[in-house]
Write a protein that holds these residues in place. Structure first.
Motif, mmCIF file in Angstrom:
data_model
loop_
_atom_site.group_PDB
_atom_site.id
_atom_site.type_symbol
_atom_site.label_atom_id
_atom_site.label_comp_id
_atom_site.label_asym_id
_atom_site.label_seq_id
_atom_site.Cartn_x
_atom_site.Cartn_y
_atom_site.Cartn_z
ATOM 1 N N UNK A 114 6.717 -1.025 -8.994
ATOM 2 C CA UNK A 114 7.305 0.022 -8.047
ATOM 3 C C UNK A 114 8.377 -0.818 -7.327
ATOM 4 N N UNK A 115 9.632 -0.123 -7.342
ATOM 5 C CA UNK A 115 10.526 -0.811 -6.372
ATOM 6 C C UNK A 115 11.329 0.161 -5.602
ATOM 7 N N UNK A 116 11.908 -0.096 -4.568
ATOM 8 C CA UNK A 116 12.535 0.777 -3.699
ATOM 9 C C UNK A 116 13.756 -0.030 -3.059
ATOM 10 N N UNK A 117 15.046 0.433 -3.413
ATOM 11 C CA UNK A 117 15.996 -0.656 -3.023
ATOM 12 C C UNK A 117 16.226 -0.462 -1.507
ATOM 13 N N UNK A 118 16.660 -1.759 -0.920
ATOM 14 C CA UNK A 118 17.056 -1.731 0.621
ATOM 15 C C UNK A 118 18.266 -1.550 0.967
ATOM 16 N N UNK B 211 16.429 -7.546 -1.706
ATOM 17 C CA UNK B 211 17.246 -6.568 -2.083
ATOM 18 C C UNK B 211 16.533 -4.979 -2.337
ATOM 19 N N UNK B 212 14.944 -5.610 -2.677
ATOM 20 C CA UNK B 212 14.172 -4.350 -3.013
ATOM 21 C C UNK B 212 12.889 -4.532 -2.447
ATOM 22 N N UNK B 213 11.953 -3.600 -2.095
ATOM 23 C CA UNK B 213 10.586 -3.466 -1.527
ATOM 24 C C UNK B 213 9.867 -3.309 -2.901
ATOM 25 N N UNK B 214 8.933 -4.109 -3.234
ATOM 26 C CA UNK B 214 8.176 -4.149 -4.774
ATOM 27 C C UNK B 214 7.084 -4.333 -4.461
ATOM 28 N N UNK B 215 6.269 -3.827 -5.495
ATOM 29 C CA UNK B 215 4.818 -4.068 -5.493
ATOM 30 C C UNK B 215 4.484 -4.043 -7.127
ATOM 31 N N UNK B 216 3.186 -4.593 -7.135
ATOM 32 C CA UNK B 216 2.547 -4.435 -8.746
ATOM 33 C C UNK B 216 1.533 -3.577 -8.436
ATOM 34 N N UNK B 217 1.054 -2.458 -9.337
ATOM 35 C CA UNK B 217 -0.202 -1.531 -9.081
ATOM 36 C C UNK B 217 -0.981 -2.027 -10.483
ATOM 37 N N UNK C 207 0.909 -1.105 -0.092
ATOM 38 C CA UNK C 207 -0.045 -0.123 0.099
ATOM 39 C C UNK C 207 0.770 1.178 0.034
ATOM 40 N N UNK C 208 2.004 1.087 0.868
ATOM 41 C CA UNK C 208 2.781 2.397 0.869
ATOM 42 C C UNK C 208 3.533 2.446 -0.578
ATOM 43 N N UNK C 209 3.964 1.471 -1.204
ATOM 44 C CA UNK C 209 4.588 1.338 -2.453
ATOM 45 C C UNK C 209 3.475 1.923 -3.544
ATOM 46 N N UNK C 210 2.265 1.611 -3.364
ATOM 47 C CA UNK C 210 1.438 2.299 -4.380
ATOM 48 C C UNK C 210 1.192 3.565 -4.208
ATOM 49 N N UNK C 211 1.095 4.112 -2.926
ATOM 50 C CA UNK C 211 1.130 5.313 -2.748
ATOM 51 C C UNK C 211 2.336 6.294 -3.330
ATOM 52 N N UNK C 212 3.601 5.583 -3.522
ATOM 53 C CA UNK C 212 4.944 6.234 -3.784
ATOM 54 C C UNK C 212 4.743 6.109 -5.436
ATOM 55 N N UNK C 213 4.009 5.230 -6.008
ATOM 56 C CA UNK C 213 3.887 5.185 -7.555
ATOM 57 C C UNK C 213 3.053 6.359 -8.021
ATOM 58 N N UNK C 214 2.082 6.852 -7.168
ATOM 59 C CA UNK C 214 1.268 7.781 -7.566
ATOM 60 C C UNK C 214 2.125 9.171 -7.680
ATOM 61 N N UNK C 215 2.958 9.160 -6.792
ATOM 62 C CA UNK C 215 3.910 10.313 -6.625
ATOM 63 C C UNK C 215 4.888 10.401 -7.835
ATOM 64 N N UNK C 216 5.134 9.234 -8.221
ATOM 65 C CA UNK C 216 6.230 8.985 -9.279
ATOM 66 C C UNK C 216 5.659 9.058 -10.686
ATOM 67 N N UNK C 217 4.270 8.699 -10.768
ATOM 68 C CA UNK C 217 3.729 8.790 -12.159
ATOM 69 C C UNK C 217 2.488 9.743 -11.823
#
Length: 349
Positions: A50-54, A34-40, A6-16
């Protein structure tokens, strides 16, 4: 703590900006990845990942991947028989950044599940050939690394010498590697564009063919054998031969008859690199594991005369022989192939 999807989905709206997200789902390995990832999923049914490196290593890798993906313009992508992720946007988060990519349907290849009769083997060979057939200007114009044949031999020799200095490599393996490194004929090849970090899970499979290739952070000009060494771990010699055969048919240049031998050498030197990694980290578990692998390799190459590294023995199939082999090999019925449901659009390592 791993970020929730859910956090990653929120980040994707900021990125796109303007992305109309209707659902999200987690992927990857959670806190161990090695990444936090999600599909939206967007309202128009398109999907993004969306991916965020850890870690710092993952962030560096992601930055290199961005450079490579930007270098792969539409013209270059049009030469490839598979999809490559598009960068859709990015946004800062903590001390790093979230990157949003296009999502490519397909399941990562599993080497143990492939066999010589599987048409996917040919598709993988053709996919690698298409990468190696890209113009080298793709790399040079983008400031990416360029490695000559002499560079490839020098780097391999450095790995061998450093591993030898540990005193943990069997003498017969050192002799075998030295012979290969001193064989000038083995290193007479034309450098090509190479992916640089290919492994089975770099390939996404769908409908019995390669649908996408991931992980472009090591894109460069170099030895084409460096993209094929992983085939030394193929479950059968026939599978490896089929991939190499399709690869040779997919190249417009003359067959590199020493390609498979250099690939084998690189595969063996991967164990030496594992030993060096353990030595640098002072990790006795890794060192012990590498020593066990080296001992097993020593026994294997002593008893297996089908895998020499010298150029005066053994033959690589000519194109005509490859064509005949492919003609004789039975094909699987696509309707009976295993399910290729998509697991992840981006490799999680």
């Amino acid at each position: 703590m791993a970020r929730s999807h859910f956090t990653l989905a929120a980040l994707s709206t900021a990125a796109v900006p303007g992305a109309d997200i209707v659902s999200t789902r987690p992927i990857g390995t959670g806190t161990q990845g090695r990444y936090d990832s999600a599909v939206v999923t967007l309202r128009d049914r398109n999907e993004l990942i969306v991916r965020v490196p850890t870690s710092q290593d993952a962030e560096t890798e992601q930055s290199r991947d961005l450079v490579a993906l930007n270098a792969l313009t539409a013209g270059f992508r049009g030469r490839l028989p598979f999809d490559v992720p598009h960068v859709e946007g990015q946004t800062p988060v903590a001390n790093t950044r979230a990157i949003v990519y296009s999502y490519i349907p397909g399941s990562p290849a599993v080497l143990a599940e492939l066999d010589a009769a599987d048409p996917v083997a040919e598709s993988i060979g053709r996919a690698i050939a298409s990468i190696h057939s890209l113009p080298t200007s793709l790399v040079t114009d983008s400031g990416l690394p360029v490695q000559t044949a002499a560079d490839a031999a020098r780097l391999a020799r450095i790995t061998k010498d450093r591993a030898a200095a540990t005193g943990a490599v069997p003498s017969d393996l050192l002799a075998r590697w030295s012979t290969a490194l001193e064989d000038s004929a083995l290193w007479q090849f034309q450098p090509t564009v190479v992916h640089g970090s290919l492994s089975p899970d770099s390939f996404l499979l769908a409908a019995n063919s390669v649908s996408g290739v991931l992980g472009w952070s090591q894109l460069q000009v170099g030895d084409p054998a460096s993209d094929l060494f992983w085939l030394s771990s193929a479950p059968s010699e026939q599978l490896a031969t089929r991939v190499f055969g399709a690869y040779n048919l997919g190249r417009s240049t003359p067959v590199d008859r020493q390609l498979r031998k250099r690939a084998r050498l690189y595969a063996e030197l991967e164990i030496a690199k594992w030993l060096l990694h353990g030595t640098e980290k002072h990790d006795e578990t890794i060192i012990a594991d590498a020593k066990t692998m080296l001992a097993g390799l020593s026994v294997s190459v002593e008893s297996d005369m089908l895998n020499p590294l010298s150029t005066d023995t053994g033959q690589i199939m000519a194109v005509e022989e490859v064509e005949e082999m492919l003609r004789r090999t039975p094909r699987t019925d696509p309707s009976s192939a295993r399910d290729s449901t998509r697991v992840s659009g981006i490799s999680e390592d």
